[in-house]
Design a protein around this motif. Structure first.
Motif, PDB file in Angstrom:
ATOM      1  N   ILE A 298      68.224  14.725 -28.072  1.00 31.11           N
ATOM      2  CA  ILE A 298      66.957  15.308 -27.415  1.00 31.11           C
ATOM      3  C   ILE A 298      67.374  15.688 -26.007  1.00 31.11           C
ATOM      4  CG2 ILE A 298      64.929  14.081 -26.112  1.00 31.11           C
ATOM      5  CD1 ILE A 298      64.668  12.229 -28.636  1.00 31.11           C
ATOM      6  N   GLU A 299      66.561  16.523 -25.628  1.00 21.52           N
ATOM      7  CA  GLU A 299      66.681  17.114 -24.202  1.00 21.52           C
ATOM      8  C   GLU A 299      65.297  17.113 -23.361  1.00 21.52           C
ATOM      9  OE1 GLU A 299      67.535  21.382 -21.849  1.00 21.52           O
ATOM     10  OE2 GLU A 299      68.506  20.951 -23.708  1.00 21.52           O
ATOM     11  N   VAL A 300      65.203  16.607 -22.243  1.00 19.27           N
ATOM     12  CA  VAL A 300      64.044  16.683 -21.594  1.00 19.27           C
ATOM     13  C   VAL A 300      64.342  17.486 -20.150  1.00 19.27           C
ATOM     14  CG1 VAL A 300      62.439  15.210 -20.422  1.00 19.27           C
ATOM     15  CG2 VAL A 300      63.350  14.537 -22.315  1.00 19.27           C
ATOM     16  N   ASP A 301      63.992  18.461 -19.887  1.00 15.90           N
ATOM     17  CA  ASP A 301      63.907  19.214 -18.681  1.00 15.90           C
ATOM     18  C   ASP A 301      62.796  19.219 -17.709  1.00 15.90           C
ATOM     19  OD1 ASP A 301      64.940  21.033 -16.904  1.00 15.90           O
ATOM     20  OD2 ASP A 301      65.189  22.861 -18.387  1.00 15.90           O
ATOM     21  N   THR A 302      63.237  18.708 -16.505  1.00 15.41           N
ATOM     22  CA  THR A 302      62.382  18.441 -15.455  1.00 15.41           C
ATOM     23  C   THR A 302      62.593  19.907 -14.275  1.00 15.41           C
ATOM     24  OG1 THR A 302      63.718  17.155 -13.961  1.00 15.41           O
ATOM     25  CG2 THR A 302      62.034  16.277 -15.291  1.00 15.41           C
ATOM     26  N   ALA A 303      62.803  21.043 -14.814  1.00 15.14           N
ATOM     27  CA  ALA A 303      63.202  22.152 -13.988  1.00 15.14           C
ATOM     28  C   ALA A 303      62.072  22.759 -13.317  1.00 15.14           C
ATOM     29  CB  ALA A 303      63.656  23.488 -14.656  1.00 15.14           C
ATOM     30  N   HIS A 304      62.188  22.943 -11.848  1.00 10.35           N
ATOM     31  CA  HIS A 304      61.138  23.163 -10.904  1.00 10.35           C
ATOM     32  C   HIS A 304      60.235  21.885 -10.460  1.00 10.35           C
ATOM     33  CE1 HIS A 304      62.599  27.206 -11.423  1.00 10.35           C
ATOM     34  NE2 HIS A 304      62.443  27.243 -12.740  1.00 10.35           N
ATOM     35  N   TYR A 305      60.114  20.921 -11.118  1.00 10.12           N
ATOM     36  CA  TYR A 305      59.530  19.722 -10.748  1.00 10.12           C
ATOM     37  C   TYR A 305      60.356  18.966  -9.525  1.00 10.12           C
ATOM     38  CZ  TYR A 305      56.013  21.433 -14.147  1.00 10.12           C
ATOM     39  OH  TYR A 305      55.066  22.104 -14.816  1.00 10.12           O
ATOM     40  N   LYS A 306      60.191  18.957  -8.662  1.00  5.42           N
ATOM     41  CA  LYS A 306      61.062  18.568  -7.528  1.00  5.42           C
ATOM     42  C   LYS A 306      60.534  17.208  -6.966  1.00  5.42           C
ATOM     43  CE  LYS A 306      63.063  23.103  -6.885  1.00  5.42           C
ATOM     44  NZ  LYS A 306      63.200  24.315  -5.928  1.00  5.42           N
ATOM     45  N   GLY A 307      59.127  17.424  -6.477  1.00  2.00           N
ATOM     46  CA  GLY A 307      58.610  16.365  -5.754  1.00  2.00           C
ATOM     47  C   GLY A 307      57.445  15.761  -6.783  1.00  2.00           C
ATOM     48  N   ASN A 308      57.517  16.144  -7.950  1.00  3.03           N
ATOM     49  CA  ASN A 308      56.464  15.500  -8.934  1.00  3.03           C
ATOM     50  C   ASN A 308      56.936  15.205 -10.375  1.00  3.03           C
ATOM     51  OD1 ASN A 308      56.999  18.382  -9.117  1.00  3.03           O
ATOM     52  ND2 ASN A 308      54.837  18.860  -9.142  1.00  3.03           N
TER      53      ASN A 308
END
Length: 371
Positions: free
Chosen positions: A265-275
């Motif tokens: 599984i991969e979970v990516d939070t790209a561009h979500y920096k303060g949230n």
């Protein structure tokens, strides 16, 4: 040229469009790779606005060289025939219906519209085709010439989805005027490995996966979780509103295009920096079962980064058809990859992206203090 007659359809009230097409994908969206290839005219506003994923906006008082600014496609007046544009679908697929939106077009909307489809087997041939060549091909009617009202959202549902899948659509407006948005709802023509043992992203939109339920989509729809790539900003991920109640969670349920055995599984939070969410949990469901199989349990997430997880071998043996992604307590994530195979033993292809970090330019610098 037009081949045949359009299939029967019925209209859908604006308030019921989202629910009606909940299990389908907007095949034409620019976020999904949709492109406007050619048009007869776009004097007042560009046809590419039709497939913008966000709702149309209005800026009263804003003028450009050709006149008032509009967020949509608008052609010049007094066309003796009709205007049309060709859209290359981001995902080829069968068509279930359309949303044609004339929001903010009040005295200048198109009074009628129709939609035809075309299936191109050769992408390179489609890319090189000229405007006159697009005009000469044989189009298949999907939505007959239908009435449009000013400043309104129109839903059109086919009595049954098309049997054939399409790669391109032609939107025609009669005789001229403006349309804000076109949504083409349908089922993706799935592209999956011929080798049933080969690992691929079971949750990818291109593999036919869809979002069938979710708790909130205030800032971004969870269907974005299924897209390729790492996106370009916070507009093309899933982001929920801020929660205030203790114990709150948000969720999105993915129906896999094909059931499979999950290996990674991969979970990516790209561009979500303060949230970014604090934690994520992921559960799977076997065909016909409501009993969750916990694949990830409250694992922490960090901002603006890919996270990779191995699935335990005993869980890989289970054949899953649905995936529930739960974020705690709220926030935004960009992508979810559910890597797996249709049959065991699972074999990883040589060009696999499993566990491969695709770093963004600011991935290690975005949080450094600037003096």
């Amino acid at each position: 040229m037009i081949n045949g007659t359009a299939p029967p359809h019925h209209t859908v009230e604006a308030s019921k469009i989202e629910e009606t097409f909940k299990g389908f994908t907007d095949l034409a969206s620019a976020n999904h790779g949709g492109k406007v290839l050619t048009q007869t005219d776009e004097f007042f506003a560009a046809a590419e606005n039709l497939i913008t994923p966000t709702a149309p906006i209005s800026q009263p008082g804003k003028f450009v060289s050709t006149g008032a600014w509009y967020d949509g496609w608008e052609t010049r007046r007094h066309n003796p025939n009709y205007d049309w544009c060709v859209i290359q679908l981001g995902f080829a697929g069968t068509i279930a219906g359309f949303e044609i939106d004339t929001t903010h077009f009040t005295g200048n909307h198109a009074p009628f519209a129709s939609v035809e489809g075309y299936k191109e087997e050769s992408p390179s041939k489609a890319a090189s085709r000229t405007h006159s060549e697009w005009a000469a091909i044989e189009w298949t009617p999907i939505l007959k010439k239908s009435v449009l009202q000013a400043n309104a959202c129109h839903g059109f549902q086919l009595e049954k989805p098309t049997e054939d899948y399409y790669t391109h659509l032609r939107l025609s407006i009669y005789p001229d005027g403006g349309v804000a948005r076109l949504r083409a709802y349908g089922t993706v023509h799935a592209v999956i490995p011929e080798n049933k043992h080969e690992i691929y992203d079971l949750a990818a939109a291109l593999a036919g996966s869809t979002i069938i339920d979710f708790s909130d989509a205030h800032y971004g729809h969870p269907s974005n979780l299924l897209l390729p790539g790492r996106g370009h900003d916070m507009s093309d991920g899933w982001e929920t509103k801020r929660s205030r109640a203790p114990g709150h969670v948000d969720y999105a349920v993915i129906k896999l295009g094909r059931p499979g055995h999950v290996t990674n599984i991969e979970v990516d939070t790209a561009h979500y920096k303060g949230n970014a969410p604090k934690y994520v949990s992921i559960a799977g469901f076997e065909i016909g079962s409501d009993e969750p199989i916990l694949l990830l349990d409250q694992v922490p997430l960090t901002p603006h980064r890919q996270h990779f997880f191995d699935v335990k071998s005993d869980l890989t043996e289970r054949r899953l058809a649905k995936i529930n992604v739960v974020i705690s307590p709220d926030g935004g994530i960009k992508r979810v990859r559910i890597w797996g195979a249709s049959q065991l033993p699972a074999v990883q292809p040589v060009d696999s992206l499993i566990g491969v970090r695709q770093e963004l330019p600011d991935e290690h610098t975005w949080n450094l203090k600037k003096h």
